[in-house]
Write an enzyme that holds these catalytic residues in place. Structure first.
Site, short mmCIF file in Angstrom:
data_model
loop_
_atom_site.label_atom_id
_atom_site.label_comp_id
_atom_site.label_asym_id
_atom_site.label_seq_id
_atom_site.Cartn_x
_atom_site.Cartn_y
_atom_site.Cartn_z
N GLU A 148 -9.06 3.65 -1.81
CA GLU A 148 -8.87 2.33 -2.44
C GLU A 148 -8.66 2.41 -3.95
OE1 GLU A 148 -12.17 -0.02 -1.02
OE2 GLU A 148 -11.57 0.22 1.06
N GLU A 254 -8.49 2.35 9.80
CA GLU A 254 -9.74 1.56 9.95
C GLU A 254 -9.46 0.23 10.66
OE1 GLU A 254 -11.81 1.23 6.23
OE2 GLU A 254 -11.39 3.28 5.64
#
Ligand code: XIL
Length: 343
Positions: A148, A254
């Site tokens: 991220e 995910e």
């Protein structure tokens, strides 16, 4: 028939549908032409239903939390890898792979690093990565090295301890350190909302291009795919096409499909949106060249296992983002996944 026999028969009758449902779903991992993964916590190894479902349907585990810096790095700089070891050992015992997650994340930087600056910081940064990746050299074949890195609006790299101390170079430094520790491991950058936010996707891909141009060992992109039923039709396909254009590996890393969408496309039966999303995800991933497909990982097995039903993400109304329900029964989403995988 005595009372005990009667109760046993009744219990068997009640369990029958669930067991029948269980038996009607083939092992998902055998239906998938690519690795199928789920996330895992050590606690779940003591849950027989989770173990049965995870080992039957998935071929790879991603540590949900216990391989992250927040757990691993102690204030004195030493590494606590006891639970990461347990996850690796569990996977090995069940013939499963492990995807390393994650080495560098803006959300967790640890007390230890905040005491350092300059060359000491840089050396400690590389040493941490060497220490974790080196321990699993030859065992963990794929890593989320940086997690991220891009701001939600896609405008720039996140401002975090790593960029404050090392600038954007921290990405290349992390990849280089991981490669030094295990030259055979595939190294990825992992991020979310790459389908919802094209600008974020573009900024991430530009970062990847800069890192590659600098000669850093980047092998893949993880697109987390935490979506809801309202994800615009075609958004996932566009994201995968864009990411695939770099020629790197792609890990759909995910997956969960939340029922708490803001604008359900199918207001009458939002669950139908989930089926649409899984169909598009699988069809779009099928279109990615096989050599680039690192696999798809669901962020949990049963709905109650989902981070969306635990911790700070928890909402008043339980979410239903995963393939198996709270009793471990396969949901229509799981059957739709099988259908889409075999299409
Ligand atoms: C989440 C876990 O699911 C939670 O249990 C934990 O408390 C916080 O982290 N993107 C990521 C994952 O890369 O590591 C996050 O996992 C979810 C968002």
């Amino acid at each position: 028939m005595n009372r005990r026999a009667l109760l046993t028969a009744a219990a068997g009758f009640c369990a029958a549908p669930a067991l029948a449902q269980q038996s009607s779903l083939p092992p998902l991992k055998s239906a998938a032409p690519w690795p199928l993964g789920t996330c895992a916590r050590v606690l779940q190894f003591d849950d027989p239903q989770w173990v049965a479902l995870a080992t039957t349907h998935f071929s790879r585990l991603t540590p949900e939390w216990e391989m992250k810096m927040e757990y691993v790095l102690l204030p004195d700089g030493s590494l606590r890898l006891d639970r990461a070891d347990q996850i690796v050992n569990f996977a090995r015992a069940h013939g499963m792979a492990v995807h390393g997650h994650t080495l560098v994340w803006y959300a967790e930087d640890g007390v230890y690093f905040r005491k350092l600056t300059g060359d000491a910081f840089r050396k400690a940064y590389a040493a941490y990565i060497h220490g974790v990746v080196g321990r699993y050299r030859g065992t963990i074949k794929t890593w989320d090295v940086v997690n991220e890195p891009i701001l939600d609006d896609g405008s720039a790299l996140r401002d975090c301890l790593w960029t404050q101390q090392l600038g954007e170079d921290h990405v290349a430094l992390a990849l280089t350190a991981a490669h030094e520790a295990d030259p055979d491991a595939l190294l990825l950058i992992n991020d979310y909302n790459l389908e919802y936010t094209p600008k974020k996707r573009a900024t991430l891909l530009k970062l990847a291009e800069r890192v590659l141009k600098a000669g850093a060992p980047l092998h893949g992109i993880g697109t987390q795919t935490h979506v809801a039923g309202d994800v615009p039709p075609g958004a996932i396909r566009s994201a995968l096409r864009d990411i695939a254009s770099l020629g790197l590996k792609i890990h759909v890393s995910e997956v969960d499909i939340s029922r708490h969408e803001q604008r359900p496309v199918n207001a009458v039966e939002p669950r139908l949106d989930q089926l649409r999303v899984i169909d598009e995800l699988v069809a779009a991933y099928h279109e990615v060249p096989a050599a680039q497909r690192l696999g798809t990982t669901f962020w949990g097995v049963r709905d109650p296992d989902s981070w969306l039903n635990n911790g700070h993400e928890k909402r008043l109304i339980p979410d239903e983002p995963l393939l198996f329900d709270r009793l471990g029964r396969p949901k229509p989403l799981a059957r739709e996944l099988v259908k889409a995988l075999k299409a």
